[in-house]
Design a protein around this motif. Structure first.
Motif, short mmCIF file in Angstrom:
data_model
loop_
_atom_site.label_atom_id
_atom_site.label_comp_id
_atom_site.label_asym_id
_atom_site.label_seq_id
_atom_site.Cartn_x
_atom_site.Cartn_y
_atom_site.Cartn_z
N MET A 1 17.69 -6.19 -1.56
CA MET A 1 16.27 -5.89 -1.82
C MET A 1 16.01 -6.57 -2.97
SD MET A 1 14.30 -3.31 -0.47
CE MET A 1 15.09 -1.65 -0.24
N VAL A 2 14.67 -7.33 -3.09
CA VAL A 2 14.32 -8.00 -4.23
C VAL A 2 12.71 -7.33 -4.54
CG1 VAL A 2 15.79 -9.87 -3.89
CG2 VAL A 2 13.73 -9.79 -2.76
N PRO A 3 12.44 -7.13 -5.77
CA PRO A 3 11.12 -7.00 -6.32
C PRO A 3 10.15 -8.15 -5.64
CG PRO A 3 12.22 -7.36 -7.99
CD PRO A 3 13.24 -7.40 -6.97
N VAL A 4 9.06 -7.91 -5.31
CA VAL A 4 8.10 -9.06 -4.92
C VAL A 4 7.17 -9.25 -6.11
CG1 VAL A 4 6.39 -9.73 -3.41
CG2 VAL A 4 8.26 -8.71 -2.50
N ALA A 5 6.59 -8.48 -6.91
CA ALA A 5 5.81 -8.34 -7.85
C ALA A 5 6.22 -7.08 -8.89
CB ALA A 5 4.45 -8.18 -7.40
N GLY A 6 5.60 -7.25 -10.03
CA GLY A 6 5.54 -6.36 -11.07
C GLY A 6 4.65 -5.43 -10.91
N ALA A 7 3.90 -5.03 -12.09
CA ALA A 7 3.14 -3.98 -11.92
C ALA A 7 1.85 -4.44 -10.89
CB ALA A 7 2.29 -3.63 -13.50
N MET A 8 1.51 -3.90 -9.92
CA MET A 8 0.47 -4.18 -8.92
C MET A 8 -0.36 -3.20 -8.53
SD MET A 8 1.39 -6.04 -5.19
CE MET A 8 -0.03 -7.04 -4.46
N ARG A 9 -1.71 -3.56 -8.24
CA ARG A 9 -2.83 -2.61 -7.99
C ARG A 9 -3.61 -2.97 -6.84
NH1 ARG A 9 -2.86 1.54 -11.71
NH2 ARG A 9 -4.70 2.49 -10.78
N VAL A 10 -3.82 -2.36 -5.78
CA VAL A 10 -4.58 -3.12 -4.69
C VAL A 10 -5.64 -1.76 -4.71
CG1 VAL A 10 -4.62 -3.24 -2.22
CG2 VAL A 10 -2.56 -3.80 -3.36
N ASP A 11 -6.92 -2.33 -4.46
CA ASP A 11 -8.12 -1.41 -4.70
C ASP A 11 -7.99 -0.39 -5.63
OD1 ASP A 11 -9.22 -3.08 -2.78
OD2 ASP A 11 -8.63 -2.05 -1.06
N GLY A 12 -7.33 -0.69 -6.53
CA GLY A 12 -7.10 0.37 -7.93
C GLY A 12 -6.06 1.48 -7.69
N LEU A 13 -5.27 1.14 -6.66
CA LEU A 13 -4.25 2.15 -6.25
C LEU A 13 -2.79 1.41 -6.73
CD1 LEU A 13 -5.09 3.05 -2.59
CD2 LEU A 13 -5.40 4.12 -4.79
N PRO A 14 -1.91 2.01 -7.49
CA PRO A 14 -0.67 1.43 -7.97
C PRO A 14 0.09 1.33 -6.59
CG PRO A 14 -0.75 3.58 -8.49
CD PRO A 14 -2.17 3.22 -7.98
N MET A 15 0.77 -0.01 -6.44
CA MET A 15 1.83 -0.24 -5.38
C MET A 15 3.03 -0.73 -6.00
SD MET A 15 -0.68 -1.70 -2.37
CE MET A 15 0.94 -1.44 -1.25
N ARG A 16 3.94 -0.52 -5.02
CA ARG A 16 5.23 -1.16 -5.59
C ARG A 16 5.66 -2.18 -4.22
NH1 ARG A 16 8.98 3.35 -6.25
NH2 ARG A 16 7.33 4.36 -5.09
N LEU A 17 6.33 -3.47 -4.37
CA LEU A 17 6.57 -4.13 -3.13
C LEU A 17 8.17 -4.70 -3.35
CD1 LEU A 17 3.52 -6.32 -2.56
CD2 LEU A 17 4.36 -4.68 -1.08
N ARG A 18 8.84 -4.51 -2.23
CA ARG A 18 10.14 -4.98 -2.09
C ARG A 18 10.40 -5.86 -0.97
NH1 ARG A 18 9.55 -3.51 -6.39
NH2 ARG A 18 11.02 -2.27 -8.07
N ALA A 19 11.24 -6.78 -0.93
CA ALA A 19 11.56 -7.71 0.15
C ALA A 19 13.17 -7.54 0.40
CB ALA A 19 11.15 -9.19 -0.01
N PHE A 20 13.52 -7.68 1.74
CA PHE A 20 14.90 -7.65 2.04
C PHE A 20 15.07 -8.28 3.29
CE2 PHE A 20 13.09 -4.06 4.51
CZ PHE A 20 13.46 -4.20 5.75
#
Length: 199
Positions: A1-20
């Protein structure tokens, strides 16, 4: 599992992304996630993979699965905080329109995605407008001049689309304008801010 981005917001909503990636078949991985998440939605995507979605506390978890080489499965997991989501999305769209108030007043903000990538603050605005490409191009060029951006390259794509670049100290903007049905224009602004300047 690896992070895709650091702090991220989509339409003002905080998001976290991980790839595997995992050495199992896509149906088997999908079944495991469906059981673990008690997934309330499961749908094929256009690339032959699968999408699963489920609530998890106050988060909405989305899992996108695609086939990989040698009987492996590639996946992307996103967590989106849905607490007061509607209010934040509306407030964010108002803030975006205020920040870009020099652009045409009937501009519609469809998507606002921001993240930290390689130490840079990256914002992507996806918008549409009722005016033709040439009108929107002129409005963007005026906006960039007022913000003291210098024009860079400009090119014409198929069907009358336009790609414009602008630069200022610590900042770079790429604007893509695409003709849409009904004399409308689709607009993507990609704004990259390097360390040493605010977003």
């Amino acid at each position: 599992m690896v992070p895709v981005a650091g702090a991220m917001r989509v339409d003002g909503l905080p998001m976290r992304l991980r790839a595997f990636t995992v050495a199992q078949s896509l149906p088997r991985v999908a079944l495991w996630f469906a059981r673990e998440l008690h997934a309330s939605s499961l749908a094929p995507d256009r690339d032959g993979g699968l999408l699963l979605g489920a609530p998890r506390g106050q988060d909405w978890v989305t899992v996108q699965l695609t086939w990989a080489a040698q009987h492996r499965t590639r996946g992307m997991i996103s967590w989106c905080d849905l607490h007061d989501a509607a209010q934040r999305e509306r407030a964010n769209r108002i803030a975006v329109k205020r920040a870009w108030r020099e652009l045409p007043p009937d501009l519609t903000v469809l998507r606002d995605v921001s993240s930290i990538a390689n130490g840079n603050f990256v914002q992507e605005l996806i918008m549409s407008d009722d005016d033709a490409v040439r009108v929107n191009r002129a409005a963007i060029e005026r906006t960039m001049r007022r913000r003291e951006f210098l024009p860079g390259t400009a090119s014409t794509r198929s069907r009358g689309g336009q790609v414009l670049t602008f630069a200022a100290p610590h900042r770079k903007v790429v604007a893509v304008l695409v003709p849409m049905p009904g004399a409308r224009t689709g607009i993507v602004l990609n704004i990259v801010t390097r360390p040493g300047d605010g977003p």
